[in-house]
Design a protein around this motif. Structure first.
Motif, PDB file in Angstrom:
ATOM      1  N   UNK A 195       7.667   8.993  18.536  1.00  0.00           N
ATOM      2  CA  UNK A 195       7.346   8.244  17.318  1.00  0.00           C
ATOM      3  C   UNK A 195       7.876   6.814  17.401  1.00  0.00           C
ATOM      4  N   UNK A 196       9.087   6.654  17.890  1.00  0.00           N
ATOM      5  CA  UNK A 196       9.681   5.331  18.063  1.00  0.00           C
ATOM      6  C   UNK A 196       8.821   4.477  18.989  1.00  0.00           C
ATOM      7  N   UNK A 197       8.385   5.066  20.071  1.00  0.00           N
ATOM      8  CA  UNK A 197       7.600   4.357  21.088  1.00  0.00           C
ATOM      9  C   UNK A 197       6.232   3.951  20.550  1.00  0.00           C
ATOM     10  N   UNK A 198       5.504   4.894  20.000  1.00  0.00           N
ATOM     11  CA  UNK A 198       4.132   4.629  19.551  1.00  0.00           C
ATOM     12  C   UNK A 198       4.117   3.657  18.373  1.00  0.00           C
ATOM     13  N   UNK A 199       5.036   3.852  17.426  1.00  0.00           N
ATOM     14  CA  UNK A 199       5.035   2.996  16.229  1.00  0.00           C
ATOM     15  C   UNK A 199       5.323   1.543  16.586  1.00  0.00           C
ATOM     16  N   UNK A 200       6.183   1.315  17.572  1.00  0.00           N
ATOM     17  CA  UNK A 200       6.467  -0.056  18.006  1.00  0.00           C
ATOM     18  C   UNK A 200       5.191  -0.733  18.503  1.00  0.00           C
ATOM     19  N   UNK A 201       4.411  -0.023  19.293  1.00  0.00           N
ATOM     20  CA  UNK A 201       3.201  -0.635  19.860  1.00  0.00           C
ATOM     21  C   UNK A 201       2.107  -0.816  18.812  1.00  0.00           C
ATOM     22  N   UNK A 202       2.067   0.027  17.801  1.00  0.00           N
ATOM     23  CA  UNK A 202       1.093  -0.167  16.722  1.00  0.00           C
ATOM     24  C   UNK A 202       1.390  -1.469  15.977  1.00  0.00           C
ATOM     25  N   UNK A 203       2.669  -1.676  15.666  1.00  0.00           N
ATOM     26  CA  UNK A 203       3.019  -2.906  14.952  1.00  0.00           C
ATOM     27  C   UNK A 203       2.890  -4.139  15.840  1.00  0.00           C
ATOM     28  N   UNK A 204       3.005  -3.959  17.141  1.00  0.00           N
ATOM     29  CA  UNK A 204       2.715  -5.075  18.042  1.00  0.00           C
ATOM     30  C   UNK A 204       1.284  -5.579  17.820  1.00  0.00           C
ATOM     31  N   UNK A 205       0.365  -4.637  17.708  1.00  0.00           N
ATOM     32  CA  UNK A 205      -1.035  -5.009  17.492  1.00  0.00           C
ATOM     33  C   UNK A 205      -1.207  -5.758  16.180  1.00  0.00           C
ATOM     34  N   UNK A 206      -0.484  -5.310  15.153  1.00  0.00           N
ATOM     35  CA  UNK A 206      -0.633  -5.928  13.832  1.00  0.00           C
ATOM     36  C   UNK A 206       0.049  -7.288  13.745  1.00  0.00           C
ATOM     37  N   UNK A 207       1.174  -7.446  14.456  1.00  0.00           N
ATOM     38  CA  UNK A 207       1.995  -8.637  14.271  1.00  0.00           C
ATOM     39  C   UNK A 207       1.898  -9.647  15.418  1.00  0.00           C
ATOM     40  N   UNK A 208       0.914  -9.495  16.290  1.00  0.00           N
ATOM     41  CA  UNK A 208       0.733 -10.470  17.363  1.00  0.00           C
ATOM     42  C   UNK A 208      -0.282 -11.536  16.968  1.00  0.00           C
ATOM     43  N   UNK A 209      -0.835 -11.459  15.753  1.00  0.00           N
ATOM     44  CA  UNK A 209      -2.011 -12.259  15.415  1.00  0.00           C
ATOM     45  C   UNK A 209      -1.710 -13.731  15.141  1.00  0.00           C
ATOM     46  N   UNK A 210      -0.527 -14.033  14.610  1.00  0.00           N
ATOM     47  CA  UNK A 210      -0.166 -15.438  14.347  1.00  0.00           C
ATOM     48  C   UNK A 210       1.267 -15.684  14.781  1.00  0.00           C
ATOM     49  N   UNK A 211       1.621 -16.956  14.911  1.00  0.00           N
ATOM     50  CA  UNK A 211       2.974 -17.317  15.328  1.00  0.00           C
ATOM     51  C   UNK A 211       4.010 -16.849  14.305  1.00  0.00           C
ATOM     52  N   UNK A 212       3.708 -16.999  13.016  1.00  0.00           N
ATOM     53  CA  UNK A 212       4.647 -16.569  11.975  1.00  0.00           C
ATOM     54  C   UNK A 212       4.893 -15.060  12.043  1.00  0.00           C
ATOM     55  N   UNK A 213       3.822 -14.296  12.226  1.00  0.00           N
ATOM     56  CA  UNK A 213       3.962 -12.839  12.305  1.00  0.00           C
ATOM     57  C   UNK A 213       4.744 -12.431  13.547  1.00  0.00           C
ATOM     58  N   UNK A 214       4.471 -13.084  14.663  1.00  0.00           N
ATOM     59  CA  UNK A 214       5.197 -12.758  15.897  1.00  0.00           C
ATOM     60  C   UNK A 214       6.682 -13.062  15.736  1.00  0.00           C
ATOM     61  N   UNK A 215       6.989 -14.207  15.131  1.00  0.00           N
ATOM     62  CA  UNK A 215       8.390 -14.584  14.950  1.00  0.00           C
ATOM     63  C   UNK A 215       9.115 -13.563  14.082  1.00  0.00           C
TER      64      UNK A 215
END
Length: 513
Positions: free
Chosen positions: A103-123
């Motif tokens: 769960x720790x592993x998969x959830x991290x990568x899901x949020x990577x997809x959601x939060x890679x879209x803009x510089x503010x979200x990535x930060x």
């Protein structure tokens, strides 16, 4: 940074190797198939975890004992594997521990997809993941820390005994918790100073000729730097792959929503419906409105009109605090006809959208009030607009003038502006709540304008009125959210809509997650 040592031999079972330790750098993405329900549940529960990390990281010193205790207390209420399991190989290799690590592993990568879209979200994502990683690494037993370093090929070069003896006095004077006794019993690592800027900044390490000498207990600093660098590069690569993911109509609205997600109570269903009169609104706007809604109300009274973004944001807020459909129609009509809109034009051009908010027109969707994240991150205001978050969208000098006009103290204004400067907009609003209600600690984490209103009314009325208006099922709903109940039990039953309206429905979908 220099490395030594051989890579560990890959085991025959890739999953066993991947989840062989309770902590990881998230280098290898998951390859298995999961259900959409699991996708949603994992994502929202990790988002809750990161929101908690963010709130506490601003309120407490991140390396303090108080911060660690508060995190441990808060995390115990969340349905998420944040710490190491017991030191028992049978437990570690058992199905329960395996599921936690999965769960720790998969959830991290899901949020990577959601939060890679803009510089503010990535930060934002990097900062919260780094803070979470720091806490989890420091929480490990010494042997588990060493195992983690070996697993990730992070065997840093230690200085020789002769060099340690030659530098002993300087190492003792510059390094925290290092004495004449302990300096002989522990390793020191020589690494480039740019890999340990936090220690250099706080003067907790010996610096010589571009290198720092780090005692073993401070190794977390360079591990964190490695984690941050890897995650930053990974997010940039993930952003390049987004077009392929966004072509999936099942995932696109979910991922878009997650970056705006609200994970608190549902404020679309209030038992206070009809208990607020229109005559009270002006008074309530001064006493119990968050700044975003106070700004909208003031603009409406002055201009007798709001553009679509403002009508949606303020109209749904009014619905959430208890206005009925008839009251809402009367409120908006009476204000608009004072301007350039006559009653006939109002009925033809504006009444439909108000009935639509209440689920009485179109697809009969009962729309939910906007959360703080939605106000901050979507549909930024342009010239002539008054919607949005004043802490996010206002010029700092204009924000300062507005706060001064509302009689906020100079020291309070400075505190708010410091939070705004650090992009902690919700915490700035929470500080505004504390200053306008003359309290030291608001004792809640602000995530929603309607939450602000309810907490204000509780405080001003001693909690009597609001408690009377909330029935037992709603209180149970709040308690369930606090315990970290899964999305599957808490999601709303809104019908699906086309993609243009999907985000609105997803706000409701995630309300109690």
């Amino acid at each position: 940074m220099q490395f030594s040592g051989r890579r560990r031999k890959i085991l025959s079972n890739p999953q066993t190797e991947l989840y062989g330790h309770c902590l990881q750098f998230y280098v290898q993405p998951p390859l298995e198939n999961i259900t959409l329900t699991e996708f949603e549940t994992f994502a929202v529960e990790r988002l809750k975890l990161l929101k908690t990390v963010e709130n506490l990281g601003v309120s407490y010193v991140k390396t303090s004992e108080q911060y660690s205790k508060k995190l441990e207390s808060e995390f115990s209420n969340l349905n998420f594997p944040y710490r190491a399991a017991a030191d028992d190989k049978k437990v570690q290799n058992g199905p329960t521990e395996y599921e936690k690590r999965r769960k720790d592993h998969i959830s991290h990568f899901i949020l990577r997809l959601a939060y890679c879209q803009t510089e503010d979200l990535r930060r934002w994502f990097i900062q919260q993941e780094v803070d979470l990683f720091r806490y989890r690494f420091n929480d490990l037993l010494p042997k588990h820390k060493l195992e983690f370093l070996h697993r990730n090929n992070l065997q840093y070069d230690t200085i020789s005994v002769e060099e340690k003896k030659a530098l002993a006095e300087k190492l003792i004077n510059s390094s925290y918790a290092v004495s004449g006794i302990t300096v002989e019993d522990q390793d020191f690592y020589k690494v480039p100073f740019q890999d340990a800027l936090d220690l250099v900044r706080t003067r907790k390490v010996y610096l010589k000729a571009g290198y720092v000498y780090i005692p073993h207990q401070d190794i977390v600093t360079i591990v964190l730097n490695d984690f941050r660098t890897r995650l930053s590069k990974a997010l940039a690569l993930t952003a390049r792959s987004l077009p392929a993911v966004q072509s999936d109509e099942r995932l696109q609205p979910l991922l878009n929503h997650l970056s705006h997600a609200y994970v608190g109570q549902d404020y679309s269903i209030q038992k206070s419906v009809g208990k607020i009169s229109l005559e009270q609104i002006d008074s309530l706007s001064v006493k119990s409105y968050p700044l975003c809604m106070r700004q909208l109300h003031q603009a409406l009274r002055e201009n007798h009109h709001l553009r679509h973004g403002g009508r949606m944001q303020y109209g749904l807020f009014l619905k959430g605090i208890g206005l009925t459909l008839d009251q809402a129609l009367q409120f908006w009509r009476s204000e608009f006809i004072r301007g350039k809109v006559d009653a006939d034009k109002f009925d033809k051009a504006y009444a439909y959208s108000i009935r639509h908010m209440f689920g009485k027109e179109g697809k009969r969707t009962d729309y939910t009030p906007y959360s703080c994240m939605k106000v901050i991150l979507s549909n930024p205001p342009s010239q002539g607009d008054h919607h949005g978050c004043p802490f996010r969208h206002s010029d700092p000098e204009l924000l300062k003038q507005k706060l001064q006009s509302y009689k906020i103290s100079p020291s309070g204004i400075n505190q708010i502006l410091e939070l705004v400067k650090g992009m902690h907009y919700q915490l700035a609003c929470q500080k505004y709540f504390e200053l306008t209600h003359n309290i030291e600690d608001s004792a809640f984490s602000l995530n929603h304008p309607n939450q602000y209103f309810i907490e204000s009314q509780k405080l001003l009325g001693g909690g009597r009125e609001i408690k009377r208006e909330m029935d037992a099922p709603q209180r149970a709903q709040e308690n369930s959210a606090t315990r970290g109940s899964t999305v599957a039990r808490e999601t709303s039953a809104n019908p699906s809509q086309d993609l243009a309206e999907m985000t609105e429905d997803l706000d409701s979908f995630f309300q109690d997650a």
